[in-house]
Write a protein that holds these residues in place. Structure first.
Motif, short mmCIF file in Angstrom:
data_model
loop_
_atom_site.label_atom_id
_atom_site.label_comp_id
_atom_site.label_asym_id
_atom_site.label_seq_id
_atom_site.Cartn_x
_atom_site.Cartn_y
_atom_site.Cartn_z
N GLU A 55 0.80 -1.35 0.03
CA GLU A 55 -0.18 0.05 0.00
C GLU A 55 0.75 1.30 0.08
O GLU A 55 0.41 2.12 -0.69
N GLU A 56 1.79 1.16 0.81
CA GLU A 56 2.78 2.55 0.92
C GLU A 56 4.37 2.11 0.94
O GLU A 56 4.64 1.12 1.54
N VAL A 57 5.14 2.84 0.08
CA VAL A 57 6.41 2.66 -0.06
C VAL A 57 7.31 3.88 0.18
O VAL A 57 6.91 4.94 -0.30
N GLY A 58 8.34 3.74 0.96
CA GLY A 58 9.30 4.79 1.19
C GLY A 58 10.74 4.49 1.28
O GLY A 58 10.68 2.99 1.38
N ALA A 59 11.57 5.29 1.22
CA ALA A 59 13.20 4.75 1.49
C ALA A 59 13.98 5.59 1.89
O ALA A 59 13.67 6.96 2.08
N THR A 60 15.06 5.67 2.40
CA THR A 60 16.20 6.39 3.26
C THR A 60 17.45 5.99 2.54
O THR A 60 17.68 4.73 2.14
N ALA A 61 18.38 6.86 2.62
CA ALA A 61 19.88 6.38 2.15
C ALA A 61 20.76 7.06 2.99
O ALA A 61 20.49 8.24 3.39
#
Length: 404
Positions: free
Chosen positions: A107-113
């Motif tokens: 349903e929801e996706v996010g990312a960090t680096a």
């Protein structure tokens, strides 16, 4: 004959009924106030310890369950592992967020680096004094995936994410001494404006201790290469396990073993499970205290038999049966234990309430703990009073009156 009848009538009148037993028992307890209070106190301490231990543990578990309900258990995190042959950490593909978003059920996706940069209050602070604060690039959807909230300010968006702006985790803000947006911090070789401060994130402690900049801003201002180091996703509850199996093959189809998939909520679930296990030791200590209280009750009743031999002998000579003597002393023991049990339940509940109030937890005292604790006091009172009761019933009326 008339005198004999009057004597029998007086002997029958001297026999005690249940109400008389309770009256005499309460009078016997009142005759030894200090010893009675100390014995009841021992029972009260044991019960209070047991109630407080169970209550505090149940309150902590209820708080963790409340957090899990609010945060959800349907979030997964994919991170790069080590190469099978090189041993070096691999990189996730730049389009990992889009690939994960196409999985059925997500349903929801996010990312960090992770960025090899430091954040400080100003350029005058030595570069090595970072306070353990990491600098990360974050996508716009991260806040929704984390179900996080802004303590103050705004989250990164298309407008501010491309400029030198930063959002601080609440731990990072505390370490930097920043309490409100509008201040500036030094990252790399320039100042970034703080546009927001996050609320606590129990499922993402790494975000709490980070300074987050926009994805585009990190690429333009900090030399970010676009490869995420952590992909966060939320799926429907029914598809969590399926998505967990598909994450690694989706992100890296050729080498899925190079992708590690974790469940951040597992730590909270394990903590909730260990709360009850840890309390068993303290519950054992409460049981020992309760046993000591029972010994005190037995000791009080034995001494009571020695002190009240004249009373016992007089009652026996007036016609009281051995059964009535036993009932009297067992009743006194039950009254003594019951008094301590009621006080212990009240003290244990109050201690749990104070702990819950000061810690911001829900006040939970399981009914089985109250019922079981009070029932244990009655059992201990009965057992503790049996031997003194039998000993009192066996006293010879003649010897009792002679030695009194």
């Amino acid at each position: 004959m008339p005198r004999t009848r009057r004597t029998r009538t007086s002997l029958k009148a001297a026999r005690l009924g249940p109400r008389d037993v309770l009256h005499v028992g309460s009078a016997g307890l009142r005759s030894r106030p200090v010893r009675v209070v100390l014995s009841a106190l021992g029972i009260a301490i044991g019960i209070a310890t047991m109630i407080a231990v169970v209550g505090i543990s149940a309150s902590s578990q209820a708080q963790l369950v409340r957090q899990l309900d609010a945060l959800g258990t349907n979030m997964l995190v994919a991170k790069p592992g080590e190469g099978m042959f090189s041993g070096e950490e691999v990189k996730l593909p730049e389009d990992a967020v889009g690939m994960v978003g196409r999985i059925d059920g997500v349903e929801e996706v996010g990312a960090t680096a992770d960025l090899d940069r430091t954040v400080r209050r100003s350029e005058k602070i030595p570069e090595g004094e970072t306070g353990g604060i990491a600098v990360k690039a974050a996508t716009e959807g991260m806040l929704d995936v984390l179900r996080g909230g802004m303590g103050s300010g705004t989250w990164l968006n298309a407008a501010n994410g491309r400029y030198p702006s930063v959002v601080l985790g609440h731990v990072a803000a505390e370490r930097l001494g920043i309490t409100a947006p509008g201040r500036q911090v030094w990252i790399d070789d320039r100042y970034f404006t703080v546009v927001g401060i996050l609320d606590p994130l129990p499922l993402a402690p790494e975000i709490e201790r980070a300074a987050l900049v926009g994805w585009e801003g990190a690429e333009e201002l900090l030399g970010f290469d676009g490869h995420p180091t952590a992909v966060y996703e939320r799926s429907t509850d029914a598809s969590v396990r399926t998505v967990q199996k598909l994450l690694a093959p989706t992100i890296d189809p050729q080498n899925p073993q190079n992708v590690q998939v974790g469940d951040p909520s597992a730590a909270l679930q394990a903590k909730a499970a260990t709360e009850g296990a840890f309390s068993s030791l303290l519950l054992g200590l409460g049981g020992i205290a309760l046993l000591v209280g029972g010994v005190g009750v037995a000791n009080t009743m034995i001494i009571s038999v020695l002190e009240r031999r004249h009373e016992i002998g007089l009652r026996r000579s007036l016609g009281a049966t051995r059964g009535q003597i036993r009932i009297q002393f067992v009743t006194e023991s039950l009254m003594l234990s019951g008094l301590g049990g009621l006080a212990g339940v009240a003290l244990g509940g109050a201690a749990t309430g104070v702990y819950a109030y000061t810690g911001g937890l829900p006040w939970v005292v399981p009914p089985w703990a109250v019922g079981g604790g009070f029932g244990a006091t009655l059992v201990i009172g009965t057992v503790a009073g049996l031997y003194p009761a039998v000993r009192a019933a066996r006293l010879s009326p003649t010897l009792a009156l002679q030695t009194a």
